[in-house]
Design a protein around this motif. Structure first.
Motif, PDB file in Angstrom:
ATOM      1  N   VAL A 129     -21.321  -1.174 -21.739  1.00 28.43           N
ATOM      2  CA  VAL A 129     -22.672  -1.387 -20.910  1.00 28.43           C
ATOM      3  C   VAL A 129     -23.477  -0.732 -20.031  1.00 28.43           C
ATOM      4  CG1 VAL A 129     -24.679  -2.600 -20.425  1.00 28.43           C
ATOM      5  CG2 VAL A 129     -23.420  -3.796 -22.175  1.00 28.43           C
ATOM      6  N   LEU A 130     -21.909  -0.389 -18.962  1.00 25.34           N
ATOM      7  CA  LEU A 130     -21.966   0.179 -17.666  1.00 25.34           C
ATOM      8  C   LEU A 130     -22.094   2.020 -17.941  1.00 25.34           C
ATOM      9  CD1 LEU A 130     -19.281  -2.035 -15.438  1.00 25.34           C
ATOM     10  CD2 LEU A 130     -22.059  -1.339 -15.823  1.00 25.34           C
ATOM     11  N   THR A 131     -21.087   2.305 -19.066  1.00 22.22           N
ATOM     12  CA  THR A 131     -20.506   3.790 -19.638  1.00 22.22           C
ATOM     13  C   THR A 131     -21.955   3.751 -20.605  1.00 22.22           C
ATOM     14  OG1 THR A 131     -18.626   2.829 -20.173  1.00 22.22           O
ATOM     15  CG2 THR A 131     -19.592   4.729 -21.094  1.00 22.22           C
ATOM     16  N   ALA A 132     -22.685   2.970 -21.366  1.00 23.11           N
ATOM     17  CA  ALA A 132     -24.023   4.001 -21.605  1.00 23.11           C
ATOM     18  C   ALA A 132     -25.427   3.251 -20.383  1.00 23.11           C
ATOM     19  CB  ALA A 132     -24.080   2.630 -22.154  1.00 23.11           C
ATOM     20  N   VAL A 133     -25.380   2.595 -20.048  1.00 23.78           N
ATOM     21  CA  VAL A 133     -26.260   2.816 -18.524  1.00 23.78           C
ATOM     22  C   VAL A 133     -25.848   4.475 -17.524  1.00 23.78           C
ATOM     23  CG1 VAL A 133     -26.999   1.984 -16.434  1.00 23.78           C
ATOM     24  CG2 VAL A 133     -26.956   0.806 -18.759  1.00 23.78           C
ATOM     25  N   THR A 134     -24.667   4.478 -17.230  1.00 22.65           N
ATOM     26  CA  THR A 134     -24.329   5.607 -16.108  1.00 22.65           C
ATOM     27  C   THR A 134     -24.929   7.167 -17.425  1.00 22.65           C
ATOM     28  OG1 THR A 134     -23.019   4.516 -15.489  1.00 22.65           O
ATOM     29  CG2 THR A 134     -22.578   7.081 -15.626  1.00 22.65           C
ATOM     30  N   ALA A 135     -24.727   7.251 -18.476  1.00 25.56           N
ATOM     31  CA  ALA A 135     -24.760   7.899 -18.961  1.00 25.56           C
ATOM     32  C   ALA A 135     -26.449   8.705 -19.603  1.00 25.56           C
ATOM     33  CB  ALA A 135     -23.872   8.064 -20.426  1.00 25.56           C
ATOM     34  N   LEU A 136     -27.116   7.449 -20.157  1.00 18.69           N
ATOM     35  CA  LEU A 136     -28.122   7.450 -20.191  1.00 18.69           C
ATOM     36  C   LEU A 136     -29.192   8.152 -18.368  1.00 18.69           C
ATOM     37  CD1 LEU A 136     -29.639   4.588 -21.903  1.00 18.69           C
ATOM     38  CD2 LEU A 136     -29.400   6.896 -22.688  1.00 18.69           C
ATOM     39  N   VAL A 137     -28.554   7.487 -17.625  1.00 11.47           N
ATOM     40  CA  VAL A 137     -29.845   8.176 -16.052  1.00 11.47           C
ATOM     41  C   VAL A 137     -28.625   9.455 -15.096  1.00 11.47           C
ATOM     42  CG1 VAL A 137     -29.147   7.936 -13.753  1.00 11.47           C
ATOM     43  CG2 VAL A 137     -29.189   6.295 -14.916  1.00 11.47           C
ATOM     44  N   LEU A 160     -26.951   4.029  -8.666  1.00 13.66           N
ATOM     45  CA  LEU A 160     -28.411   2.979  -8.741  1.00 13.66           C
ATOM     46  C   LEU A 160     -28.634   2.738 -10.648  1.00 13.66           C
ATOM     47  CD1 LEU A 160     -29.742   7.308  -8.441  1.00 13.66           C
ATOM     48  CD2 LEU A 160     -29.776   5.134  -6.794  1.00 13.66           C
ATOM     49  N   GLY A 161     -28.112   3.138 -11.358  1.00 12.53           N
ATOM     50  CA  GLY A 161     -28.344   2.108 -12.831  1.00 12.53           C
ATOM     51  C   GLY A 161     -28.350   0.975 -12.543  1.00 12.53           C
ATOM     52  N   LEU A 162     -26.888   0.115 -11.903  1.00 13.72           N
ATOM     53  CA  LEU A 162     -26.441  -0.999 -11.504  1.00 13.72           C
ATOM     54  C   LEU A 162     -27.459  -1.613 -10.378  1.00 13.72           C
ATOM     55  CD1 LEU A 162     -22.718  -0.894 -10.860  1.00 13.72           C
ATOM     56  CD2 LEU A 162     -24.080  -1.757 -13.316  1.00 13.72           C
ATOM     57  N   ARG A 163     -27.325  -0.338  -9.089  1.00 15.71           N
ATOM     58  CA  ARG A 163     -29.333  -1.033  -8.454  1.00 15.71           C
ATOM     59  C   ARG A 163     -30.752  -1.410  -9.155  1.00 15.71           C
ATOM     60  NH1 ARG A 163     -29.091  -2.034  -2.394  1.00 15.71           N
ATOM     61  NH2 ARG A 163     -30.990  -1.734  -1.739  1.00 15.71           N
ATOM     62  N   ARG A 164     -30.943  -0.683  -9.833  1.00 18.19           N
ATOM     63  CA  ARG A 164     -31.549  -0.865 -10.484  1.00 18.19           C
ATOM     64  C   ARG A 164     -31.573  -1.066 -11.757  1.00 18.19           C
ATOM     65  NH1 ARG A 164     -36.762   3.429  -8.070  1.00 18.19           N
ATOM     66  NH2 ARG A 164     -36.206   2.878  -5.276  1.00 18.19           N
ATOM     67  N   ALA A 165     -31.061  -1.638 -11.985  1.00 15.79           N
ATOM     68  CA  ALA A 165     -30.883  -2.527 -13.558  1.00 15.79           C
ATOM     69  C   ALA A 165     -32.286  -2.626 -14.810  1.00 15.79           C
ATOM     70  CB  ALA A 165     -30.427  -3.353 -13.047  1.00 15.79           C
ATOM     71  N   HIS A 166     -33.367  -3.519 -14.061  1.00 20.38           N
ATOM     72  CA  HIS A 166     -34.480  -2.987 -14.356  1.00 20.38           C
ATOM     73  C   HIS A 166     -35.246  -2.716 -15.256  1.00 20.38           C
ATOM     74  CE1 HIS A 166     -35.501  -2.425 -10.693  1.00 20.38           C
ATOM     75  NE2 HIS A 166     -36.765  -1.597 -10.826  1.00 20.38           N
ATOM     76  N   PHE A 167     -34.735  -1.100 -15.064  1.00 21.86           N
ATOM     77  CA  PHE A 167     -35.297   0.330 -15.448  1.00 21.86           C
ATOM     78  C   PHE A 167     -34.171   0.690 -16.258  1.00 21.86           C
ATOM     79  CE2 PHE A 167     -37.264   1.328 -11.043  1.00 21.86           C
ATOM     80  CZ  PHE A 167     -38.067   0.990 -11.362  1.00 21.86           C
ATOM     81  N   THR A 168     -32.644   1.057 -16.176  1.00 23.73           N
ATOM     82  CA  THR A 168     -31.960   0.708 -17.184  1.00 23.73           C
ATOM     83  C   THR A 168     -32.416  -0.260 -17.830  1.00 23.73           C
ATOM     84  OG1 THR A 168     -30.830  -0.193 -16.124  1.00 23.73           O
ATOM     85  CG2 THR A 168     -30.342   1.681 -15.205  1.00 23.73           C
ATOM     86  N   GLY A 204     -38.170   5.862 -16.813  1.00 18.73           N
ATOM     87  CA  GLY A 204     -37.377   4.878 -16.264  1.00 18.73           C
ATOM     88  C   GLY A 204     -35.495   5.069 -15.273  1.00 18.73           C
ATOM     89  N   SER A 205     -35.484   6.817 -16.039  1.00 20.04           N
ATOM     90  CA  SER A 205     -34.267   7.378 -15.494  1.00 20.04           C
ATOM     91  C   SER A 205     -35.026   8.192 -14.169  1.00 20.04           C
ATOM     92  CB  SER A 205     -33.132   8.030 -16.405  1.00 20.04           C
ATOM     93  OG  SER A 205     -32.727   7.347 -17.095  1.00 20.04           O
ATOM     94  N   ARG A 206     -35.665   8.315 -14.155  1.00 18.24           N
ATOM     95  CA  ARG A 206     -36.321   9.374 -13.442  1.00 18.24           C
ATOM     96  C   ARG A 206     -36.287   8.081 -11.412  1.00 18.24           C
ATOM     97  NH1 ARG A 206     -41.442  13.686 -12.892  1.00 18.24           N
ATOM     98  NH2 ARG A 206     -40.792  15.141 -11.428  1.00 18.24           N
ATOM     99  N   ALA A 207     -37.185   7.083 -12.219  1.00 22.28           N
ATOM    100  CA  ALA A 207     -37.323   5.704 -11.215  1.00 22.28           C
ATOM    101  C   ALA A 207     -36.318   5.807 -10.555  1.00 22.28           C
ATOM    102  CB  ALA A 207     -38.559   4.871 -11.498  1.00 22.28           C
ATOM    103  N   THR A 208     -34.843   5.393 -11.668  1.00 20.38           N
ATOM    104  CA  THR A 208     -33.790   5.224 -11.260  1.00 20.38           C
ATOM    105  C   THR A 208     -33.083   6.078 -10.080  1.00 20.38           C
ATOM    106  OG1 THR A 208     -33.164   3.523 -13.033  1.00 20.38           O
ATOM    107  CG2 THR A 208     -31.207   4.654 -11.963  1.00 20.38           C
TER     108      THR A 208
END
Length: 228
Positions: A129-137, A160-168, A204-208
């Motif tokens: 999940v962390l890998t997917a989130v990081t790649a998306l952002v 930032l993906g972890l800190r703003r997890a609601h967007f990701t 979402g990624s831009r907001a992140t």
């Protein structure tokens, strides 16, 4: 409704539908393997063709940004220009993420049903999940911050993906829905839903990435970003 509102709705609809077609075309190698071959037998081909998805996603994000700033921004030419400009870095992000996910999937399969699996599998799933989130952002980050070194940008995207997890989380859910729709009705889903889904991911990624401020000539410090 005024003429301006009609024009804006038409422009947005055209941008989303055209982007759907462009992303599908740019990701054709990956989609062909995914849709027409058994995943269990063709996963090495999926890993090899997955980097084609990264430039397509990044170019789509660049188009959305251009259209948001200017209704008259060209969609097709903008997509092609962004694909050429950001394609290499986006392909590296997508390729690295797909390789990591493939290794984690193999580890999960190896640990499944074993005593160590009860401990190892949850950890492997979290890493996936962390890998997917990081790649998306990061695929938005390569467009928004093209001058930042990729390694530092990926680190900042992870924090930032972890800190703003609601967007990701919203981005992952939207992509999950898109994948389910493609599995049920491939052609209509790819043609109609790809652009809107990627638009939600872009928002979402831009907001992140909003807390990431880079002074020209400097590099982002993930630790300082995470502290904001």
């Amino acid at each position: 409704m005024s003429h301006e509102i009609y024009a804006r709705v038409f422009t947005t609809a055209y941008a989303l539908l055209a982007t759907s077609a462009l992303v599908v075309g740019a990701s054709a190698p990956f989609l062909a393997v995914l849709l027409f071959t058994p995943v269990t037998a063709s996963w090495p081909l999926l890993v090899l063709t997955a980097p084609s998805v990264g430039p397509a996603f990044a170019a789509a994000h660049a188009v959305f940004g251009s259209v948001a700033r200017d209704d008259g921004a060209p969609v097709v030419r903008g997509f092609l220009r962004a694909w050429r400009r950001h394609g290499r870095r986006a392909a590296i992000v997508a390729g690295a993420a797909s390789a990591v996910l493939a290794v984690l999937a193999v580890d999960v399969r190896a640990a499944w049903g074993t005593p160590v699996g009860a401990v190892a599998i949850p950890v492997l799933v979290v890493l996936a999940v962390l890998t997917a989130v990081t790649a998306l952002v990061a695929l938005t980050g390569v467009v928004e911050h093209p001058d930042v070194p990729l390694r530092r940008l990926v680190r900042a995207c992870l924090f930032l993906g972890l800190r703003r997890a609601h967007f990701t989380a919203v981005s992952l859910v939207v992509l999950w829905v898109l994948a389910a729709a493609v599995g049920a009705m491939p052609v209509p889903a790819l043609a109609l839903l790809t652009g809107p889904a990627l638009y939600v991911v872009w928002v979402g990624s831009r907001a992140t990435l909003r807390p990431l401020r880079v002074v020209p000539g400097s590099e982002p410090d993930p630790r300082s970003v995470a502290a904001r």
